[in-house]
Scaffold this motif. Structure first.
Motif, short mmCIF file in Angstrom:
data_model
loop_
_atom_site.label_atom_id
_atom_site.label_comp_id
_atom_site.label_asym_id
_atom_site.label_seq_id
_atom_site.Cartn_x
_atom_site.Cartn_y
_atom_site.Cartn_z
N SER A 163 4.27 11.29 7.84
CA SER A 163 3.68 10.01 7.44
C SER A 163 3.14 9.26 8.66
O SER A 163 2.03 8.73 8.63
N TYR B 109 -5.52 8.14 10.53
CA TYR B 109 -6.44 7.42 9.66
C TYR B 109 -6.89 6.10 10.29
O TYR B 109 -8.06 5.75 10.26
N LYS C 20 0.84 -1.19 0.00
CA LYS C 20 0.00 0.00 0.00
C LYS C 20 0.88 1.25 0.00
O LYS C 20 1.90 1.29 0.68
N THR C 21 0.47 2.24 -0.77
CA THR C 21 1.18 3.51 -0.81
C THR C 21 0.16 4.62 -0.60
O THR C 21 -0.73 4.81 -1.43
N LYS C 22 0.28 5.27 0.53
CA LYS C 22 -0.62 6.35 0.91
C LYS C 22 -0.02 6.99 2.16
O LYS C 22 0.88 6.42 2.77
N PHE C 23 -0.52 8.12 2.55
CA PHE C 23 -0.05 8.78 3.77
C PHE C 23 1.45 9.07 3.73
O PHE C 23 2.14 8.96 4.73
N LYS C 24 1.95 9.39 2.54
CA LYS C 24 3.37 9.70 2.35
C LYS C 24 4.26 8.54 2.78
O LYS C 24 5.36 8.74 3.30
N ASP D 54 5.00 3.88 2.33
CA ASP D 54 4.68 2.53 1.86
C ASP D 54 4.40 1.72 3.11
O ASP D 54 5.15 1.79 4.09
N TYR D 55 3.30 0.93 3.06
CA TYR D 55 2.97 0.18 4.27
C TYR D 55 2.25 -1.11 3.95
O TYR D 55 1.79 -1.34 2.82
N GLN E 228 -0.13 10.78 9.90
CA GLN E 228 -1.25 10.51 9.01
C GLN E 228 -1.76 9.08 9.16
O GLN E 228 -2.98 8.84 9.18
N VAL E 229 -0.85 8.12 9.27
CA VAL E 229 -1.26 6.72 9.45
C VAL E 229 -1.97 6.56 10.80
O VAL E 229 -3.02 5.91 10.87
#
Length: 187
Positions: free
Chosen positions: A71, A78, A39-43, A45-46, A74-75
């Motif tokens: 980052s 969310y 997954k790539t989001k919230f500045k 990769d996770y 944000q994670v």
């Protein structure tokens, strides 16, 4: 839900540098369990995974070191991750190569990724694993040193410290109190 964050810099040129040892611990956990940062989001990769019945986020911020906290924040926001369930892993010049040190709180010690994390979390009280990378023996600027790769002579010590850090993460994820994990791995 728990969140384990490895600090580092994105891109191939930083791949195996001292500053990216936090990323290397995340990579070790991914390899052990056949997980992927998909997954790539919230500045960043996770990966979203499960470990011992616990939901888990493994995060590698892609903001470059100095903005890592963006980052992480944000994670956390969310996924509604509590501060007590966050563990940050990073390099430490003040520890010899191959040593790890777990702490429940502390300052940034001049580490810009940790400074950013403190700024964005609004506290110094978060779990952390520091992996020693030593200090430069010669008059090399610190920036050049941490952005350099480990010499072959240190490879075994580095791999061992990455393995111990991953073991400590798994112990915490399996339900052991972080204070107990500290006692196990700080000796």
């Amino acid at each position: 839900m728990k969140c384990i964050v490895g600090l580092g810099n994105p891109g191939r040129k930083y791949n195996k540098t001292r500053h990216n040892i936090g990323f290397m611990v995340i990579d070790e956990l991914l390899n052990r369990h056949h997980w992927k940062l998909d997954k790539t989001k919230f500045k960043g990769d996770y990966a979203l995974e499960n470990f011992s019945g616990e939901k888990l986020i493994l995060l590698q911020p892609q903001t470059y070191m100095n903005l890592s906290g963006e980052s992480i924040r944000q994670v956390m926001d969310y996924y509604d991750v509590d501060l007590e369930d966050v563990l940050v892993i990073y390099d430490d010049l003040d520890l010899p190569t191959g040593k790890i040190r777990l702490r429940q709180k502390g300052g940034h010690g001049g580490h810009n990724g940790v400074r950013s994390t403190i700024d964005h979390l609004g506290t110094k009280e978060f779990k952390r694993i520091r992996l020693g990378v030593g200090r430069p023996a010669s008059p090399i600027p610190v920036v050049d040193y941490v952005l350099g790769t480990f010499p072959k002579a240190e490879k075994e010590d580095v791999e061992r410290s990455i393995g111990h850090a991953a073991d400590a993460c798994e112990s915490w994820l399996a339900g052991k109190a972080f204070l107990e994990v500290m006692n196990d791995y700080n000796n």
